[in-house]
Design an enzyme around this catalytic site. Structure first.
Site, PDB file in Angstrom:
ATOM      1  N   ASP A  93      33.790  43.584  34.933  1.00  0.00           N
ATOM      2  CA  ASP A  93      33.570  42.529  35.924  1.00  0.00           C
ATOM      3  C   ASP A  93      32.941  43.220  37.130  1.00  0.00           C
ATOM      4  O   ASP A  93      33.592  44.017  37.797  1.00  0.00           O
ATOM      5  CB  ASP A  93      34.919  41.898  36.271  1.00  0.00           C
ATOM      6  CG  ASP A  93      34.816  40.863  37.397  1.00  0.00           C
ATOM      7  OD1 ASP A  93      33.742  40.757  38.017  1.00  0.00           O
ATOM      8  OD2 ASP A  93      35.831  40.190  37.657  1.00  0.00           O
ATOM      9  N   LYS A 122      43.052  41.205  36.186  1.00  0.00           N
ATOM     10  CA  LYS A 122      43.436  41.384  34.785  1.00  0.00           C
ATOM     11  C   LYS A 122      42.312  42.074  34.042  1.00  0.00           C
ATOM     12  O   LYS A 122      41.145  41.809  34.280  1.00  0.00           O
ATOM     13  CB  LYS A 122      43.693  40.012  34.146  1.00  0.00           C
ATOM     14  CG  LYS A 122      45.119  39.539  34.303  1.00  0.00           C
ATOM     15  CD  LYS A 122      46.060  40.203  33.325  1.00  0.00           C
ATOM     16  CE  LYS A 122      47.488  39.855  33.679  1.00  0.00           C
ATOM     17  NZ  LYS A 122      48.423  40.938  33.502  1.00  0.00           N
ATOM     18  N   ASP A 123      42.687  42.974  33.150  1.00  0.00           N
ATOM     19  CA  ASP A 123      41.690  43.739  32.410  1.00  0.00           C
ATOM     20  C   ASP A 123      41.301  42.967  31.156  1.00  0.00           C
ATOM     21  O   ASP A 123      41.816  43.202  30.074  1.00  0.00           O
ATOM     22  CB  ASP A 123      42.259  45.107  32.064  1.00  0.00           C
ATOM     23  CG  ASP A 123      43.749  45.047  31.771  1.00  0.00           C
ATOM     24  OD1 ASP A 123      44.350  43.998  32.030  1.00  0.00           O
ATOM     25  OD2 ASP A 123      44.286  46.036  31.270  1.00  0.00           O
ATOM     26  N   TYR A 174      46.760  46.092  42.469  1.00  0.00           N
ATOM     27  CA  TYR A 174      46.146  44.962  41.798  1.00  0.00           C
ATOM     28  C   TYR A 174      44.633  44.986  41.917  1.00  0.00           C
ATOM     29  O   TYR A 174      44.099  45.053  43.012  1.00  0.00           O
ATOM     30  CB  TYR A 174      46.651  43.634  42.380  1.00  0.00           C
ATOM     31  CG  TYR A 174      45.875  42.474  41.838  1.00  0.00           C
ATOM     32  CD1 TYR A 174      46.074  42.066  40.529  1.00  0.00           C
ATOM     33  CD2 TYR A 174      44.899  41.848  42.588  1.00  0.00           C
ATOM     34  CE1 TYR A 174      45.336  41.038  39.987  1.00  0.00           C
ATOM     35  CE2 TYR A 174      44.154  40.814  42.070  1.00  0.00           C
ATOM     36  CZ  TYR A 174      44.372  40.409  40.766  1.00  0.00           C
ATOM     37  OH  TYR A 174      43.623  39.404  40.243  1.00  0.00           O
ATOM     38  N   ASP A 181      41.818  28.878  37.498  1.00  0.00           N
ATOM     39  CA  ASP A 181      41.211  30.110  36.958  1.00  0.00           C
ATOM     40  C   ASP A 181      41.571  30.274  35.472  1.00  0.00           C
ATOM     41  O   ASP A 181      41.929  31.360  35.000  1.00  0.00           O
ATOM     42  CB  ASP A 181      41.634  31.345  37.751  1.00  0.00           C
ATOM     43  CG  ASP A 181      40.998  31.377  39.144  1.00  0.00           C
ATOM     44  OD1 ASP A 181      40.225  30.451  39.465  1.00  0.00           O
ATOM     45  OD2 ASP A 181      41.285  32.317  39.902  1.00  0.00           O
TER      46      ASP A 181
HETATM   47  C1  F6R Z   1      42.649  36.383  37.487  1.00  0.00           C
HETATM   48  C2  F6R Z   1      41.657  36.377  38.551  1.00  0.00           C
HETATM   49  C3  F6R Z   1      41.714  35.294  39.549  1.00  0.00           C
HETATM   50  C4  F6R Z   1      42.064  35.818  40.935  1.00  0.00           C
HETATM   51  C5  F6R Z   1      42.175  34.663  41.943  1.00  0.00           C
HETATM   52  C6  F6R Z   1      42.452  35.156  43.348  1.00  0.00           C
HETATM   53  O1  F6R Z   1      42.519  37.477  36.686  1.00  0.00           O
HETATM   54  O2  F6R Z   1      40.812  37.241  38.645  1.00  0.00           O
HETATM   55  O3  F6R Z   1      42.622  34.308  39.160  1.00  0.00           O
HETATM   56  O4  F6R Z   1      43.272  36.528  40.893  1.00  0.00           O
HETATM   57  O5  F6R Z   1      40.971  33.922  41.956  1.00  0.00           O
HETATM   58  O6  F6R Z   1      41.478  36.074  43.692  1.00  0.00           O
HETATM   59  P1  F6R Z   1      41.461  36.822  45.096  1.00  0.00           P
HETATM   60  O7  F6R Z   1      42.818  37.453  45.294  1.00  0.00           O
HETATM   61  O8  F6R Z   1      40.350  37.805  44.945  1.00  0.00           O
HETATM   62  O9  F6R Z   1      41.176  35.764  46.126  1.00  0.00           O
HETATM   63 MG    MG Z   2      36.537  38.830  38.809  1.00  0.00          MG
HETATM   64 MG    MG Z   3      37.344  38.481  34.167  1.00  0.00          MG
END
Ligand code: F6R
Ligand code: MG
Ligand code: MG
Length: 372
Positions: free
Chosen positions: A10, A230-231, A227, A285
């Site tokens: 990503d 997710k991988d 954090y 998401d």
């Molecule tokens: C799950 C993922 C998303 C983010 C969420 C919050 O793997 O990548 O669900 O965790 O959109 O993202 P941030 O913390 O970057 O605002």
């Molecule tokens: Mg991402």
């Molecule tokens: Mg992804």
């Protein structure tokens, strides 16, 4: 020997964490074409699931090759540059190191690699998932290679009758073990039923010894010590003639089993098998997505892909995934929709515990506050 590598990262989401920008994919495709004409790889295909770019490559350099991993690393730096210029979300998210040093282990990108001698006809399926973790492949791999109620060939095909060996990684203690099925199926299930920790890394045929499946097993959150998302995993499965048929490889995904991931990498949600056009997790998401790209490999060339979940026979799984998503969502921040505390990727609880430390007091009749 031919090696099939899927290397993914990503490097920035469009919009939020939902998809890859077309300009990034175009640059990846162009770079793969150049790598073919330079003689580095035999063939290449760039694809995506959610906000992850996957480079699907055939070559003769073996697994963990410095040249192949280095090529992918440089390419991901270029796509990060595009993400930065366009202000895409989380630009360079999975590139955890500044310098490349030999291979991608521990550097953020995920990869599944499988070395094999090409059969006269070599059907393979590349699975790409988003908003979940590598242990998400445990259940379908078990069904493909060890469950006769899912794969008829285990009973009917003499070449499959001896069963398959599962190589399992313990991601917490970084050790591995091999279980033979059907003899040790129950031992295997005891471990891989805990997919956050025990992950099937590869599967091979007991009668022929050939490698049949390989997964990516990196855990970004542990690697980075914080954090970082997710991988999202990838997997390669070879099919037919002594291995599960294409339809047996796909059959487990007709059931939208629950995986960990989805919103903030912190929820259980059903995995939804989708076409490439639908591989853009939006609601909460999620739900987590999986696409299946089928190729025939001939003299190292990737003939394909066929978009295998672009098929009405998976409509029921998609509808059921939506129903399960509605059911789980209504539980909001309560487990088991939300992951158990130790698996949460966000650290609010640690901050809370520090902030509230002096407000906790002993329960009535207890001398001192219990340690927590
Ligand atoms: C799950 C993922 C998303 C983010 C969420 C919050 O793997 O990548 O669900 O965790 O959109 O993202 P941030 O913390 O970057 O605002
Ligand atoms: Mg991402
Ligand atoms: Mg992804």
């Amino acid at each position: 020997m031919t090696t099939l590598s899927i290397i993914k990262a990503d490097t920035g989401g469009f919009v939020g964490h939902s998809a890859v920008h077309p300009e990034m994919l175009a640059v990846a495709e162009e770079a793969l074409r150049e790598a073919v004409s330079d003689g580095l790889i035999l063939d290449g295909h760039a694809d995506s699931c959610g906000d992850d770019i996957s480079l699907i490559m055939t070559h003769e350099h073996g697994a963990d090759s410095e040249r192949i991993h280095g090529f992918a690393w440089q390419l991901f730096q270029r796509t990060t540059g595009i993400a930065q210029r366009l202000g895409l979300y989380g630009a360079g998210q999975d590139l955890l190191s500044d310098a490349f040093s030999g291979n991608l282990r521990g550097m953020g990108p995920g990869y599944a690699e499988l070395e094999f001698t090409e059969r006269p006809s070599e059907p393979v399926i590349c699975f790409l998932a988003d908003k979940t973790e590598p242990g998400a492949w445990n259940l379908p791999l078990y069904k493909m290679f060890a469950d006769p109620f899912s794969s008829a060939g285990l009973v009917i095909d003499a070449k499959m009758h001896a069963g398959f060996s599962f190589e399992v990684y313990d991601l917490y203690e970084e050790k591995r073990i091999v279980f033979d099925t059907p003899a040790q199926s129950y031992d295997l299930l005891m471990y891989i039923g805990a997919p956050a920790r025990y992950v099937v890394h590869s599967v091979s045929s007991i009668s022929t010894g050939v490698l049949a499946a390989a997964t990516s097993t990196q855990r970004l959150s542990l690697i980075a010590g914080k954090y970082v998302g997710k991988d999202d995993p990838v997997m390669i499965v070879r099919a037919q003639s002594g291995l599960p048929a294409v339809g047996e490889v796909l059959e487990p995904f007709a059931f939208p089993y629950t995986v960990a991931g989805c919103m903030r990498g912190s929820h259980h949600a059903p995995i939804m098998p989708v076409s490439r056009a639908q591989a853009h997790p939006a609601r909460f998401d999620g739900p987590p997505r999986v696409v299946a790209l089928g190729f025939q490999i001939k003299n190292g060339k990737l003939i394909g892909p066929r978009d295998l979940f672009d098929d009405p026979s998976f409509d029921r799984a998609r509808a059921q995934a939506n129903e399960v998503m509605d059911y789980l969502r209504r539980q909001g921040p309560f487990e088991p929709h939300r992951l158990a505390l130790e698996d949460l990727e966000y650290t609010t609880m640690h901050a809370l515990e520090q902030r509230l430390a002096d407000r906790w007091e002993a329960m009535p009749g207890v001398a001192a506050p219990a340690a927590h």
